[in-house]
Design a protein around this motif. Sequence first.
Motif, PDB file in Angstrom:
ATOM      1  N   GLY A   1       2.525   2.930   6.690  1.00  0.00           N
ATOM      2  CA  GLY A   1       1.546   2.463   5.706  1.00  0.00           C
ATOM      3  C   GLY A   1       1.075   3.513   4.721  1.00  0.00           C
ATOM      4  N   VAL A   2       1.688   4.687   4.735  1.00  0.00           N
ATOM      5  CA  VAL A   2       1.301   5.752   3.809  1.00  0.00           C
ATOM      6  C   VAL A   2       1.818   5.436   2.404  1.00  0.00           C
ATOM      7  CG1 VAL A   2       1.583   8.216   3.282  1.00  0.00           C
ATOM      8  CG2 VAL A   2       1.303   7.465   5.662  1.00  0.00           C
ATOM      9  N   ILE A   3       2.993   4.832   2.349  1.00  0.00           N
ATOM     10  CA  ILE A   3       3.646   4.493   1.087  1.00  0.00           C
ATOM     11  C   ILE A   3       3.751   2.975   0.987  1.00  0.00           C
ATOM     12  CG2 ILE A   3       5.860   4.557  -0.134  1.00  0.00           C
ATOM     13  CD1 ILE A   3       6.248   7.372   0.916  1.00  0.00           C
ATOM     14  N   ASP A   4       3.465   2.448  -0.181  1.00  0.00           N
ATOM     15  CA  ASP A   4       3.575   1.022  -0.455  1.00  0.00           C
ATOM     16  C   ASP A   4       5.045   0.581  -0.404  1.00  0.00           C
ATOM     17  OD1 ASP A   4       2.397  -1.541  -1.492  1.00  0.00           O
ATOM     18  OD2 ASP A   4       3.771  -1.059  -3.153  1.00  0.00           O
ATOM     19  N   ARG A   5       5.312  -0.525   0.267  1.00  0.00           N
ATOM     20  CA  ARG A   5       6.685  -1.022   0.421  1.00  0.00           C
ATOM     21  C   ARG A   5       7.352  -1.304  -0.930  1.00  0.00           C
ATOM     22  NH1 ARG A   5      10.696  -1.286   4.244  1.00  0.00           N
ATOM     23  NH2 ARG A   5      12.260  -2.641   3.370  1.00  0.00           N
ATOM     24  N   VAL A   6       6.619  -1.862  -1.860  1.00  0.00           N
ATOM     25  CA  VAL A   6       7.184  -2.163  -3.181  1.00  0.00           C
ATOM     26  C   VAL A   6       7.605  -0.869  -3.879  1.00  0.00           C
ATOM     27  CG1 VAL A   6       6.654  -3.123  -5.466  1.00  0.00           C
ATOM     28  CG2 VAL A   6       5.889  -4.310  -3.400  1.00  0.00           C
TER      29      VAL A   6
END
Length: 157
Positions: free
Chosen positions: A35-40
Motif C-alpha cells: 500500500g505504499v505505492i498506488d496500484r494505478v
Amino acid sequence: MVISLPGRRSDELASEFCHLRETLAQILRVMTIEGVIDRVKFDSFYVSMHGPSHEELKVIIQEEGSFSISEMQVHDPRSCVDNALMVPSMFASMMRAVFEPIIVQHFGDVMDEFMACTEQRWRQPGSLEEEVAGNPLVMLVVSLTKAMTRLNLLGRL
C-alpha cells in the motif's frame, strides 16, 4: 563533462538490464502490495533501460557529433569492494543512486520505503544478494569535450 552510466561488457545482448529492471519491478511490486505505492501508478510505470557496450556508446557519441570523447573507462564498481562489505544498505544505496529521480517523479517521496524494501528483499531466501552475485555490473565512465563544429570554426575566422 563526465558521464557515468550502466553498460554491458560486450556488444552481445546481456541479461544485466533485464535483471536490474526486474529487481526494480519486484521491489515496487512489494511496495504496491503493502500500500505504499498506488496500484494505478505502479501499472503506469515504465522505465526504458538500455545499457550500451563501450563500443556502442562510442558510436552513438561520434554519430551525434556534439561532443568528442577524451577518455572512456569500463569498470565493475564492485571490483574493489570486499564481498563481505556488500551489505543490504550498500546495494539499496546503489539502487537509489540509479533510480531515485525517476521513482520520486512518478510515485512521490517514497525513497525511505524503497530503501527499506530493497534491504528486506536482499535478506530473503533466493535474495537479491544471490542475483547480484550472478550478474556482474558494468559502469561506463566517459569524459567528453564539446566538439568544434564547422559552424563554430567559421565563426572564428
